[in-house]
Enzyme design. Structure first.
Site, PDB file in Angstrom:
ATOM      1  N   HIS A 687      -3.654   9.608  -8.663  1.00 22.96           N
ATOM      2  CA  HIS A 687      -3.960   8.834  -7.430  1.00 22.96           C
ATOM      3  C   HIS A 687      -4.780  10.006  -6.509  1.00 22.96           C
ATOM      4  O   HIS A 687      -4.081  11.058  -6.243  1.00 22.96           O
ATOM      5  CB  HIS A 687      -2.687   8.275  -6.487  1.00 22.96           C
ATOM      6  CG  HIS A 687      -3.344   7.817  -5.232  1.00 22.96           C
ATOM      7  ND1 HIS A 687      -3.957   6.754  -5.169  1.00 22.96           N
ATOM      8  CD2 HIS A 687      -2.791   8.128  -3.877  1.00 22.96           C
ATOM      9  CE1 HIS A 687      -3.942   6.393  -3.707  1.00 22.96           C
ATOM     10  NE2 HIS A 687      -3.228   7.245  -3.038  1.00 22.96           N
ATOM     11  N   ASP A 799      -1.163   2.515  -2.764  1.00 17.81           N
ATOM     12  CA  ASP A 799      -0.598   3.087  -1.639  1.00 17.81           C
ATOM     13  C   ASP A 799      -1.119   2.897  -0.209  1.00 17.81           C
ATOM     14  O   ASP A 799      -0.976   3.450   0.599  1.00 17.81           O
ATOM     15  CB  ASP A 799      -1.158   4.773  -1.744  1.00 17.81           C
ATOM     16  CG  ASP A 799      -0.405   5.699  -0.965  1.00 17.81           C
ATOM     17  OD1 ASP A 799       0.495   5.703  -0.301  1.00 17.81           O
ATOM     18  OD2 ASP A 799      -1.229   6.578  -0.534  1.00 17.81           O
ATOM     19  N   HIS A1018      -7.759   4.035   2.804  1.00 19.61           N
ATOM     20  CA  HIS A1018      -6.447   3.723   3.459  1.00 19.61           C
ATOM     21  C   HIS A1018      -5.570   5.091   4.324  1.00 19.61           C
ATOM     22  O   HIS A1018      -4.615   4.760   4.791  1.00 19.61           O
ATOM     23  CB  HIS A1018      -5.384   3.218   2.311  1.00 19.61           C
ATOM     24  CG  HIS A1018      -4.879   4.260   1.347  1.00 19.61           C
ATOM     25  ND1 HIS A1018      -5.361   3.902   0.057  1.00 19.61           N
ATOM     26  CD2 HIS A1018      -4.097   5.346   1.597  1.00 19.61           C
ATOM     27  CE1 HIS A1018      -4.853   5.154  -0.653  1.00 19.61           C
ATOM     28  NE2 HIS A1018      -4.014   5.754   0.243  1.00 19.61           N
TER      29      HIS A1018
END
Length: 1483
Positions: A687, A799, A1018
């Protein structure tokens, strides 16, 4: 010890020593010594019954004191218990510590002179492998008695059971029994004449059965298959008893070829005949109901008896049918899937097995069955070996065997005290073995390396420090004009965010060239990239974590080799000071280079560390009362006990001990290659936050570093599978690291590297508009398909801070039926109740969702991660499998070799010991979801979750970084107008004059959308990044605005409008929305003849610059008492006192809006100190700190007749203030009207939260909020913890509280945080967190919102008014008396007012628009995106004057799904509640 024996042993030692002194090699000496040793035992009766204790034992190299000065050989030998110790003098063998003989491996180690390694200490000992036969210590028997005859009956005691057989049976194949029953072992008889065998009696029964008849066993059960656990246990026994044929049969898994299962599946439908049948015991039948869809004929007259049978229709039916084709419709039918499993034993396969000889007559004739139940058939297949000849006297205790009475050998006298193990002490002891600190020099850590070199002789360092925080490419950094200076270990580099390039000249010296494994270790506590001399990115580096680069084997030539390292002066998580990673970055971090070394690695020690890691975890995490935990603790302590610092053979011994717990094959992918069913599927992931604690520019390098590492691991580990999302990151890689991108593409093609997610970035889903969510998928899926040949099927968003209720629908429209996240595991109030479930959108569309029960997307692949993958699984009733997503993340990195090695051991442990869920590597995420979907298709009913997945944390992200959110909203509105006007402009003009025709600006539009989508990442749009990120996003939004406005001017110019007025031109108001608008607008400053004008119409209309048409609507204002003002228009009467609205009356029904005693537009401020995540969180307790702000004097600033306004200033603190303007526009009786508020705020607070409240005289237990393409309803009460958790929620352009015939909506222009508690509606305005951006929201803000009462239920008027509020009309100029451009009114939507025409654009692949990613579509097309906004079935008509040939309903990727009839430019449509529909008008 007898004197004779001692003398003989000493004579042997003398011979050994003399040979040594006569310069025989140690290998020859030891070989001779052991070769002669058996004969020692036959030198006379004095040896009868005696044993030589040193044979088969270990020669230790540990010195037992200094040898004496005597020159005799005796000085070099001593007997210590069962150990013969040879201690050569330093004069004889100066560098030696002794000889070591390992009886399990039959290896003799000779310690030799190590030479000088440059001050780095001694290196590990090379070994001389000597094939020396070593024998068990229990080798001798009393010669006088002689061996037993072959046909003599032998009684064996195994555990508490006795078996009777013959010597011939036992010794025919077993070397163990041949030795046991030889003359030398005769004294092993027990007093009752039996031989004691330390083995499991049940397993021994199978051993004896095999030895008697040579029958090879097959343990198979229809319900569960082969009993692999029994095979493994029997394999250990076969090896112990030294029966090679049996061991080979099991180890090669030859038994798998003897049993075949033939499966046949047919589907049965009612009317097709009977499906019941009688089957043999070797056949199992399963019945599974399944729903299928089939086409069923429909009678033209609707006669049900004719349904499904066209031949039943007669002339009347055909007459009604006319020329139309037969009509068929879909019908769901219940079918039965019948599966037959036939267990087959193939004799030819048995004859062909390598275990049998050609003389076998019929080895499969011994098939036998046990158990007659259809549900469970236990089958035992015995395969005879014809080479055996057995005595008829063989007997055993089971199955008619003869039983003899057991005689206990339990000792009469105690041998001494034995204490119980203190578990916690023995567990705590384990840490000492693999950790640093005081024991590091004496534990396993000391064995990890076999040498280390540094300095200019081995690794010469030169550095180029890049000025001005630049990040040059390899070509730029290594150009000839760059000055590289000499540097060395110990120097520091900085400051934060700077870049330094190192040129390293490496030479591997001769004494390192034959080392097992060489690595280059680089550690400066920051990030870096290894580059080849010719500019290939090779390996990413992370200080303190991933510091190794494996040196090419070809570099072991003593020559100079050059490579580069690019140093980034930031850690994996940026440059936060101290230990708090979310604090604003320190701008002056410096990083010391502590390692730049060539390191020789002891791979055995490294692997033992992984072995020990997992076994230690098992000892701690398995239940204390389980035998698995006790066994793990025993094995782990045995490894520690066996370890001898400096002795590599003790490391290997430790690995052998570990194998008892972990099983074999843990060093390779073979550990997964068995039929054992896994529950946990490991998938590597990295990630990478596209921005967060670092800027976008650094993310580009993080991507390259991380994915280079994964390509390396994919090359080394065949079972490794890696997923990476975010098309933006792939595009960056392609732009800046093309060779690495090609390497990634090769792994994608190979099926080991998986692009996933389908979106441009891992975006926020709360705040982007519906069209933005669609574009995330359009741009993401088009990139993945154009570059890798496939679209993604799984939406990957682990996430993000909550998930919009319309995501399942949009996912399905973008070709994805699967969704993965885990963020809801962070909920801080309620535990989300599901792991695998169907997530259902507002329109009823569903995706199958999986939330990994390990509750992380950055698992370290620990024992506990695997264990939690089942322990925390909440959907076991439907499916017990789960994904384990592992790898370093957030700041990049991905899996390490340790992660993959740990999972191998976890799998080995599961197969060997059990209890730990079985993990598997090698499957993809798509494989995992495909199994879930197959289960759903087969009838498994996964639980459902309807609506939004509300995240009970990070609620402050709806408000933090206000200006960033304003930029997002404004950009989305801008792009609507850009595409609408550009579409119309591209359809205008002479179609033949290609060179003069306006060209749809697809490239520019794509650029702008990609920039907007990037800012929706995000951690960017939610406001949780560092200041550098918002400096970047501010520039992006400024560029979007500048370029977007230019595109609009270009399109309007093509349509005959101009940005600036001139003599003879008229001022026009351009309405870009698809409905009639009537508004009094303030004119631009260039209009000198008036201030306001009424602008109304469905399309651009001329502005009346003198005055609104009669009868003119008016607005009035007056001060009724000091500081109290009344504002009024045809809709409302408003009372303002001290900046607050104390009364708001809806004149149409004479109803007060403000609750009795309440004050609307009341500013309130709260203390805002969350538990940790400042920019992210606002906690429920902040509500208890509410404080009303007291306003100053209110002044009347506009008195009408078109607009009235009052202004109030409110002091927040010495540094902060609010200037609020409350306005009311004149409005016609049929036009929507609202009370508008504009607040100018100077905000300089610390950890405060500013909101504005509206207590209204409305009661409902639910409030409504606009979300993407729909409405979400949330509680206004705190009945349950689930209700209370929603004390702060997300909304888009409006929030509403309504009764059945009246309500109040609060509109906003750029805000997203809201709350409705009881009757109080509260809009969140500004926050003041100090981490990770210390200046978040500081400065000047302009905020618009409005109060919209409505004397009816919530309806489309609120929807459209809120859209109008966010989409102001545009003013432009057009020559007087010029013809009206009909294109501006060429598309309209009539019918249900709940239908919203949200987007008008050109087709992505139209031949005049396409950028070449895919095949061009002939002709031109217009795309319309329409949605139902209220939640009911909606019908409407698309009307167009464009030359439309055909109309298709498509998905959002513009794949044609179904054709829709078009009749004279009209297309009838029907949408289900909250459906999002896309139509392609082919011109």
């Amino acid at each position: 010890m007898s004197g004779t024996r001692s003398e003989l042993l000493r004579s042997r030692a003398h011979a050994f020593c003399h040979a040594f002194l006569e310069s025989m090699s140690p290998t020859q000496i030891l070989d001779q010594f052991f070769r002669e040793s058996p004969r020692i035992t036959e030198h006379g009766p004095e040896w009868a019954g005696d044993r030589l204790p040193f044979l088969g034992k270990t020669f230790t190299g540990r010195r037992k004191g200094q040898p004496s000065s005597s020159s005799t050989c005796d000085d070099y030998f001593s007997l210590l218990g069962d150990t013969l110790v040879f201690e050569p003098s330093k004069d004889t063998f100066p560098a030696a510590e002794g000889f070591i003989v390992d009886p399990s491996t039959r290896l003799v180690s000779e310690v030799v002179d190590t030479g000088d390694r440059g001050g780095a200490g001694p290196i590990s000992t090379p070994h001389i492998k000597v094939d020396i036969p070593l024998w068990p210590t229990e080798l001798f028997y009393i010669k006088a008695r002689g061996p037993p005859p072959l046909d003599m009956k032998i009684t064996l005691q195994v555990g508490e059971r006795h078996f009777v057989t013959t010597k011939q049976t036992l010794t025919h194949e077993s070397e163990f029994f041949s030795s046991l029953l030889s003359e030398r072992w005769h004294d092993n008889l027990q007093p009752d004449g039996s031989y004691f065998i330390d083995a499991d009696a049940n397993l021994f029964e199978h051993i004896l059965r095999y030895l008697r008849r040579g029958v090879l066993p097959v343990f198979y059960e229809n319900s569960s298959g082969h009993n692999h656990a029994l095979y493994l246990a029997l394999l250990e026994e076969a090896n112990y008893f030294q029966i090679p044929r049996l061991a080979q049969w099991i180890e090669s898994k030859a038994y798998l070829q003897a049993v075949k299962v033939d499966r046949k599946a047919v589907e049965w439908e009612q009317g097709e005949g009977r499906i019941d049948e009688t089957t043999g015991a070797d056949i199992e039948v399963e019945y599974h109901p399944v729903w299928r869809t089939k086409k069923v004929y429909v009678c033209p007259r609707g006669i049900y008896k004719h349904r499904g049978d066209p031949s039943a229709c007669g002339k009347l039916c055909r007459k009604v049918q006319g020329d139309e084709e037969d009509e068929y419709e879909d019908e769901e039918v219940l079918r039965v899937l019948v599966i037959q499993k036939h267990t087959i034993f193939d004799q030819q396969i048995c004859l062909g097995t390598h275990m049998l000889t050609s003389s076998a007559k019929d080895p499969c004739s011994h098939y036998s069955f046990s158990g007659q139940s259809k549900a469970t058939k236990v089958i035992r297949l015995d395969v005879s070996l014809p080479s055996h000849s057995k005595s008829d006297s063989d007997q055993a205790i089971m199955g008619g065997e003869t039983q003899t009475k057991s005689t206990s050998q339990y000792p009469k006298l105690s041998a001494g005290p034995v204490g119980q193990q203190i578990r916690n002490i023995y567990k705590d002891r384990l840490d000492q073995f693999t950790t640093g600190g005081q024991y590091e020099g004496n534990n396993l850590v000391s064995m990890y390396e076999d040498g280390r070199l540094w300095g200019d002789e081995f690794a010469k360092l030169m550095v180029y420090s890049v000025p001005d925080h630049g990040r040059p490419s390899f070509k730029e950094a290594t150009s000839k004009d760059k000055e590289y200076k000499h540097t060395k270990r110990g120097e520091s580099f900085g400051p934060s965010w700077s870049t330094h390039w190192f040129r390293i000249t490496l030479t591997v010296p001769s004494h390192f060239q034959k080392k097992e494994h060489l690595e280059f270790h680089w550690d400066a506590g920051n990030e870096g990239m290894v580059w080849s001399e010719d500019g290939e990115p090779l390996q990413g580096l992370t200080g303190g974590d991933r510091i190794e680069w494996i040196l090419p084997h070809s570099w072991r030539d003593g020559k100079k080799h050059v490579f580069y390292i690019e140093m980034a002066c930031n850690k994996m998580f940026g440059n936060a000071p101290g230990g708090d990673g979310i604090q604003p970055p320190n701008p002056n971090n410096w990083f010391q280079l502590t390692k730049a070394d060539i390191v020789a690695i002891n791979l055995d020690a490294r692997q033992l560390n992984i072995d020990f890691w997992i076994i230690k975890d098992a000892a701690r995490e398995f239940p204390d009362n389980s035998w698995q935990a006790h066994e793990a603790l025993k094995v782990a302590n045995a490894i520690v006990d066996a370890f001898v610092q400096g002795d590599i053979s003790s490391v290997r011994k430790g690995r052998e001990i570990a194998e008892r717990y972990l099983g074999k094959h843990v060093d390779s992918e073979k550990v997964y290659q068995n039929d054992n069913e896994p529950l946990v599927y490991g998938i590597g992931h990295c990630h990478i936050d596209t921005c967060w604690l670092w800027p976008w520019a650094e993310t580009k390098r993080k991507v390259a570093r991380s994915w280079a590492n994964q390509c390396n691991l994919l090359d080394r580990y065949p079972e490794h599978r890696f997923v990476a999302s975010q098309a933006q990151q792939y595009k960056w890689l392609e732009q800046h690291y093309p060779s690495l991108f090609n390497r990634v593409k090769a792994h994608v093609k190979k099926g080991t590297f998986y692009p996933i997610g389908g979106s441009w970035v891992e975006h926020d889903t709360n705040m982007p508009s519906g069209e933005s969510l669609v574009r995330q998928f359009i741009y993401g899926q088009r990139f993945f398909e154009s570059h890798f040949g496939e679209r993604c099927t799984t939406f990957w968003l682990p996430d993000t801070f909550g998930y919009s209720s319309q995501l399942p629908q949009i996912c399905r429209l973008a070709g994805m039926s699967r969704f993965l996240t885990q963020k809801l595991s962070w909920n801080n109030i309620n535990k989300f109740p599901h792991t695998t479930f169907n997530w259902v959108a507002l329109d009823g569309t569903q995706v199958i969702c999986h939330m990994p029960p390990s509750e992380t997307y950055t698992a370290e692949a620990h024992f506990g991660d695997v264990k939690r993958s089942v322990e925390q699984h909440k959907s076991m009733d439907q499916d017990s499998t789960s994904l384990l997503v592992f790898g370093k993340g957030d700041g990049g990195g991905g899996p390490t070799f340790q992660h993959i090695d740990k999972l191998r051991r976890c799998r080995g442990l599961s197969d060997k010991i059990g209890m730990l869920p079985r993990v598997k590597m090698g499957d993809s995420v798509d494989d995992f979801f495909a199994r879930l979907e197959k289960k759903a298709e087969s009838g498994t009913k996964f639980v459902t979750w309807y609506g939004e997945l509300y995240f009970e944390l990070h609620r402050g992200t709806y408000t933090t970084q206000s200006n960033n959110k304003r930029g997002n909203r404004k950009s989305e509105v801008l792009m609507h107008d850009v595409e609408f006007l550009a579409t119309l402009a591209s359809l205008s003009g002479d179609q033949e004059a290609e060179k003069k025709r306006y060209v749809y600006p697809k490239s520019d539009i794509d650029d702008l959308w990609e920039m907007i989508l990037l800012c929706q990442f995000h951690d960017c749009l939610p406001g949780s990044s560092i200041r550098m990120c918002y400096d970047d996003s501010d520039k992006v939004y400024a560029e979007v605005e500048s370029r977007g406005e230019k595109l609009i001017r270009d399109a309007l110019s093509t349509l005959g409008f101009h940005h600036k007025g001139s003599e003879g031109s008229d001022l026009w108001g351009v309405n870009t929305l698809p409905w009639h608008r009537s508004e009094i607008l303030e004119l631009p400053s260039a209009a000198k003849t008036g201030i306001y004008s009424l602008v109304e119409g469905n399309q651009p209309t001329v502005v009346n610059k003198s005055k609104p048409p009669a009868p003119a609507p008016t607005a009035t204002a007056r001060e009724v008492q000091k500081g109290v003002f009344h504002l009024q228009n045809s809709h409302y009467k408003v009372e303002v006192k001290n900046g607050c609205i104390t009364s708001l009356v809806d004149l149409s029904i004479d109803r007060e809006v403000v609750a009795s005693g309440g004050k609307a537009n009341q500013f309130v401020i709260f203390d805002d100190k969350p538990l940790y995540w400042q920019a992210w969180d606002v906690e429920v307790y902040h509500l208890e700190t509410r404080k009303e702000l007291q306003s100053g004097e209110t002044k009347l600033v506009e008195k009408g007749p078109h607009k009235v306004s009052v202004v109030t200033e409110t002091k927040i603190s010495e540094k902060s203030w609010i200037k609020t303007t409350i306005s009311l526009m004149a409005s016609g009786s049929n036009d929507p009207s609202y009370v508008e508020v504009h607040s100018e705020v100077e905000w300089r607070e610390t950890m405060k939260f500013l909101k504005v409240e509206f207590p209204v005289d409305v009661m409902n237990t639910e409030a409504s909020y606009e979300t993407q393409f729909g409405i979400v309803r949330r509680p206004t009460h705190y009945n349950t913890s689930w209700d209370m958790a929603k004390f702060e929620v997300c909304c888009h352009k409006w929030a509403d509280l309504s009764e059945h015939d009246f309500g109040v909506s609060i509109l906003n222009e750029s805000k997203y945080g809201f709350a409705t508690v009881g009757n109080v509606m509260r809009l969140s305005l500004l926050r003041a967190p100090k981490a990770p951006d210390a200046d978040a929201d500081m400065g000047r803000h302009h905020i618009r919102y409005a109060i919209l009462p409505h004397a009816r239920p919530l309806d489309s008027t609120v929807i459209r008014t809120a859209i109008n509020f966010n989409n102001p009309m545009r003013f432009c100029y057009r020559p007087s008396r010029s013809p009206y451009p009909s294109l501006l009114n060429s598309i309209s939507l009539t019918g249900s007012p709940s239908l919203i025409l949200d987007t008008v654009k050109r087709g992505e692949d139209d031949e005049d628009v396409s950028r070449g990613e895919f095949a061009k579509r002939r002709g031109r097309s217009v795309i319309l995106r329409i949605y139902d906004s209220m939640g009911g079935k909606s019908r409407g008509v698309i009307k167009t004057s464009l030359p439309v040939k055909r109309v298709w309903k498509t998905n959002v990727l513009e794949d044609d799904l179904e054709e829709v009839k078009v009749n004279k430019g009209e297309v009838k449509i029907e949408l289900r509640p909250f459906e999002v529909a896309t139509f392609r008008l082919q011109l």
